[in-house]
Motif scaffolding. Structure first.
Motif, PDB file in Angstrom:
ATOM      1  N   ALA A 144       4.545  91.932  26.523  1.00 51.31           N
ATOM      2  CA  ALA A 144       5.223  90.786  27.167  1.00 51.31           C
ATOM      3  C   ALA A 144       4.763  90.617  28.602  1.00 51.31           C
ATOM      4  CB  ALA A 144       6.739  90.981  27.105  1.00 51.31           C
ATOM      5  N   LEU A 145       4.645  91.743  29.324  1.00 51.57           N
ATOM      6  CA  LEU A 145       4.204  91.667  30.724  1.00 51.57           C
ATOM      7  C   LEU A 145       2.781  91.151  30.831  1.00 51.57           C
ATOM      8  CD1 LEU A 145       5.743  94.977  32.164  1.00 51.57           C
ATOM      9  CD2 LEU A 145       6.515  92.642  32.588  1.00 51.57           C
ATOM     10  N   LYS A 146       1.919  91.529  29.908  1.00 48.26           N
ATOM     11  CA  LYS A 146       0.540  91.056  29.947  1.00 48.26           C
ATOM     12  C   LYS A 146       0.478  89.560  29.714  1.00 48.26           C
ATOM     13  CE  LYS A 146      -1.901  95.290  28.672  1.00 48.26           C
ATOM     14  NZ  LYS A 146      -2.766  95.954  27.659  1.00 48.26           N
ATOM     15  N   SER A 147       1.409  89.068  28.871  1.00 39.55           N
ATOM     16  CA  SER A 147       1.446  87.623  28.629  1.00 39.55           C
ATOM     17  C   SER A 147       1.883  86.884  29.886  1.00 39.55           C
ATOM     18  CB  SER A 147       2.422  87.305  27.489  1.00 39.55           C
ATOM     19  OG  SER A 147       1.987  87.905  26.298  1.00 39.55           O
ATOM     20  N   GLN A 148       2.901  87.423  30.603  1.00 38.35           N
ATOM     21  CA  GLN A 148       3.350  86.822  31.854  1.00 38.35           C
ATOM     22  C   GLN A 148       2.238  86.841  32.898  1.00 38.35           C
ATOM     23  OE1 GLN A 148       6.913  88.915  33.103  1.00 38.35           O
ATOM     24  NE2 GLN A 148       8.237  87.346  32.170  1.00 38.35           N
ATOM     25  N   LEU A 149       1.500  87.934  32.928  1.00 40.60           N
ATOM     26  CA  LEU A 149       0.418  88.066  33.905  1.00 40.60           C
ATOM     27  C   LEU A 149      -0.655  87.014  33.685  1.00 40.60           C
ATOM     28  CD1 LEU A 149      -0.843  89.690  36.237  1.00 40.60           C
ATOM     29  CD2 LEU A 149      -1.874  91.189  34.510  1.00 40.60           C
ATOM     30  N   GLU A 150      -0.951  86.737  32.446  1.00 42.77           N
ATOM     31  CA  GLU A 150      -1.963  85.722  32.154  1.00 42.77           C
ATOM     32  C   GLU A 150      -1.505  84.347  32.634  1.00 42.77           C
ATOM     33  OE1 GLU A 150      -5.019  85.988  30.921  1.00 42.77           O
ATOM     34  OE2 GLU A 150      -4.803  88.169  30.901  1.00 42.77           O
ATOM     35  N   VAL A 151      -0.198  84.080  32.445  1.00 43.21           N
ATOM     36  CA  VAL A 151       0.333  82.769  32.885  1.00 43.21           C
ATOM     37  C   VAL A 151       0.295  82.660  34.400  1.00 43.21           C
ATOM     38  CG1 VAL A 151       2.395  81.297  32.964  1.00 43.21           C
ATOM     39  CG2 VAL A 151       1.787  82.507  30.857  1.00 43.21           C
ATOM     40  N   LEU A 152       0.723  83.720  35.156  1.00 47.43           N
ATOM     41  CA  LEU A 152       0.763  83.702  36.623  1.00 47.43           C
ATOM     42  C   LEU A 152      -0.638  83.628  37.222  1.00 47.43           C
ATOM     43  CD1 LEU A 152       3.592  86.317  37.314  1.00 47.43           C
ATOM     44  CD2 LEU A 152       3.721  83.842  37.565  1.00 47.43           C
ATOM     45  N   ARG A 153      -1.634  84.249  36.598  1.00 44.87           N
ATOM     46  CA  ARG A 153      -2.993  84.214  37.132  1.00 44.87           C
ATOM     47  C   ARG A 153      -3.586  82.801  37.115  1.00 44.87           C
ATOM     48  NH1 ARG A 153      -5.562  89.766  34.554  1.00 44.87           N
ATOM     49  NH2 ARG A 153      -4.934  91.134  36.297  1.00 44.87           N
ATOM     50  N   LYS A 154      -3.011  81.985  36.240  1.00 47.40           N
ATOM     51  CA  LYS A 154      -3.468  80.601  36.229  1.00 47.40           C
ATOM     52  C   LYS A 154      -2.898  79.804  37.422  1.00 47.40           C
ATOM     53  CE  LYS A 154      -3.985  80.413  31.215  1.00 47.40           C
ATOM     54  NZ  LYS A 154      -3.528  79.778  29.964  1.00 47.40           N
ATOM     55  N   ARG A 155      -1.768  80.342  37.988  1.00 50.10           N
ATOM     56  CA  ARG A 155      -1.112  79.617  39.088  1.00 50.10           C
ATOM     57  C   ARG A 155      -1.348  80.263  40.454  1.00 50.10           C
ATOM     58  NH1 ARG A 155       5.007  78.982  37.272  1.00 50.10           N
ATOM     59  NH2 ARG A 155       5.053  77.931  39.320  1.00 50.10           N
ATOM     60  N   TYR A 156      -1.513  81.609  40.467  1.00 50.16           N
ATOM     61  CA  TYR A 156      -1.625  82.311  41.746  1.00 50.16           C
ATOM     62  C   TYR A 156      -2.899  83.152  41.767  1.00 50.16           C
ATOM     63  CZ  TYR A 156       3.365  81.153  41.759  1.00 50.16           C
ATOM     64  OH  TYR A 156       4.536  80.495  41.676  1.00 50.16           O
ATOM     65  N   THR A 157      -3.193  83.644  42.996  1.00 52.52           N
ATOM     66  CA  THR A 157      -4.339  84.521  43.163  1.00 52.52           C
ATOM     67  C   THR A 157      -3.903  85.955  42.936  1.00 52.52           C
ATOM     68  OG1 THR A 157      -3.946  84.762  45.532  1.00 52.52           O
ATOM     69  CG2 THR A 157      -5.368  82.929  44.826  1.00 52.52           C
ATOM     70  N   GLU A 158      -4.899  86.872  42.943  1.00 54.22           N
ATOM     71  CA  GLU A 158      -4.610  88.284  42.696  1.00 54.22           C
ATOM     72  C   GLU A 158      -3.803  88.912  43.823  1.00 54.22           C
ATOM     73  OE1 GLU A 158      -5.190  90.153  40.031  1.00 54.22           O
ATOM     74  OE2 GLU A 158      -6.046  88.438  38.948  1.00 54.22           O
ATOM     75  N   SER A 159      -3.820  88.315  44.995  1.00 55.04           N
ATOM     76  CA  SER A 159      -3.088  88.893  46.144  1.00 55.04           C
ATOM     77  C   SER A 159      -1.629  88.498  46.169  1.00 55.04           C
ATOM     78  CB  SER A 159      -3.757  88.455  47.459  1.00 55.04           C
ATOM     79  OG  SER A 159      -3.731  87.035  47.585  1.00 55.04           O
TER      80      SER A 159
END
Length: 295
Positions: A144-159
C-alpha cells in the motif's frame, strides 16, 4: 609228311589216283596246319583279351552307376561344392560372433546406465513446488505504501517531506521482513510433477526397452550360430559320404585305365604271335607216277 634235307623244312607228299586231287589235298593240309597253329599260339592271349574286354564293360557300367549316384547325392542334399559351402558357413559364423560380442558390450553399457538412472530416481522427489503465496500484514502494508509513493512522486519531488517519510517507512518495513524471512510461512503452496523425475523415468523406460531389444538380438544371434554350426556338422558328415563315392569313382577310373592298358598289351601280343611256318612252295605234280608198294 617228312622232314626235308633242311631241318626247318617240312615236306608234304600226297598219293592219290589223280595228280590234281593230290595237289589240292597237299595244299589244303598245309593251309589248315598254318591256321590251326596260329590259333593255338593265340589261344591264351585271346582268352585273356576276351576276359579284359568283359571286365572293361562291367567296370565302365559300375563307373557310370557310381557317377550317377554321386550326382544324385549332390542334388538331393543341395550341395554344389563342399569346400566353398564350408567357407561361406564359417564366414557367417565369424560375422555373427562379432555381432554377438558387440551386443554383449552394448547390453553391459545399457545395464550400467539403467542402474545409474534407477539410483537417481530413488533420491529424486516425484513432486516439486510450482508456486508459493505469502499473505501477511507487513507485506500488505508495504504494498500500500509503495502505491502511495508512486502517486506522490507524480506530484512532488524526492526532497518533499511526504515522499521522504514514505521512503523511510517502506525501508523500515522491508528490513523487518528480511529479518523474519527464515520464519516465513506461505499461505498457499502449489505442488506439481517434478520434471527431473519425469525425465529420469522416461529415460529408464527407454533403457529398459533397449535392454529387452538387445537381449532379443543376443538370443537371435546365438540361435543363428547354433543353426549354422549344426549345418556345418551335417555338411561334414555328408562330405565323408561323398568322399567315399569319389573314392569309388577314382578306383573305377583307375581300374578302367589299367584294363585298357592290359587290352593294348594283349592286342600287341596277339598281333606279334605270327606263325613260324609258311608255305615255301605250293604242291607240284611229279613228272612220272611213282610205283605203289601196296599189296
Amino acid at each position: 609228311i617228312n622232314k626235308g634235307s633242311k631241318s626247318k623244312v617240312v615236306e608234304v607228299n600226297v598219293t592219290w589216283k589223280t595228280k590234281a586231287v593230290a595237289m589240292q589235298i597237299a595244299d589244303l593240309v598245309c593251309e589248315t596246319f598254318l591256321d590251326s597253329y596260329a590259333n593255338v599260339q593265340n589261344a591264351a592271349a585271346s582268352k585273356i583279351h576276351q576276359y579284359y574286354e568283359s571286365k572293361l564293360a562291367s567296370t565302365q557300367d559300375q563307373l557310370y552307376q557310381v557317377n550317377l549316384k554321386e550326382r544324385l547325392f549332390k542334388k538331393q542334399n543341395k550341395v554344389l561344392d563342399f569346400e566353398s559351402q564350408k567357407i561361406n558357413l564359417y564366414k557367417s559364423v565369424s560375422e555373427l560372433e562379432l555381432r554377438l560380442m558387440d551386443e554383449e558390450i552394448k547390453l553391459s553399457d545399457l545395464r550400467a546406465r539403467y542402474s545409474s538412472v534407477h539410483e537417481q530416481l530413488v533420491v529424486t522427489d516425484k513432486k516439486s513446488i510450482i508456486s508459493e503465496v505469502l499473505r501477511t500484514n507487513e507485506g500488505n502494508r508495504t504494498k500500500a505504501l509503495k502505491s502511495q509513493l508512486e502517486v506522490l512522486r507524480k506530484r512532488y519531488t524526492e526532497s518533499n517531506p511526504k515522499i521522504q517519510h514514505l521512503v523511510h517507512e517502506i525501508s523500515a518495513l522491508e528490513q523487518g521482513q528480511e529479518s523474519n524471512k527464515s520464519e516465513k510461512k506461505f499461505d498457499e503452496v502449489e505442488y506439481g510433477v517434478n520434471p527431473i523425475f519425469e525425465e529420469l523415468k522416461l529415460r529408464k523406460l527407454q533403457l529398459d526397452t533397449d535392454i529387452m531389444a538387445t537381449q532379443g538380438n543376443l538370443s537371435q544371434y546365438q540361435q543363428n550360430i547354433d543353426q549354422i554350426s549344426k549345418k556345418i556338422a551335417e555338411l561334414a558328415a555328408l562330405e565323408q559320404k561323398h568322399h567315399k563315392l569319389k573314392q569309388e569313382i577314382e578306383n573305377n577310373e583307375d581300374l578302367v585305365s589299367t584294363i585298357n592298358n592290359r587290352l593294348i598289351e594283349t592286342s600287341l601280343a596277339m598281333e606279334s604271335n605270327i606263325s613260324d611256318f609258311d608255305i615255301l612252295e605250293n604242291a607240284q605234280a611229279p613228272r612220272y607216277p611213282k610205283k605203289s608198294y601196296r599189296k
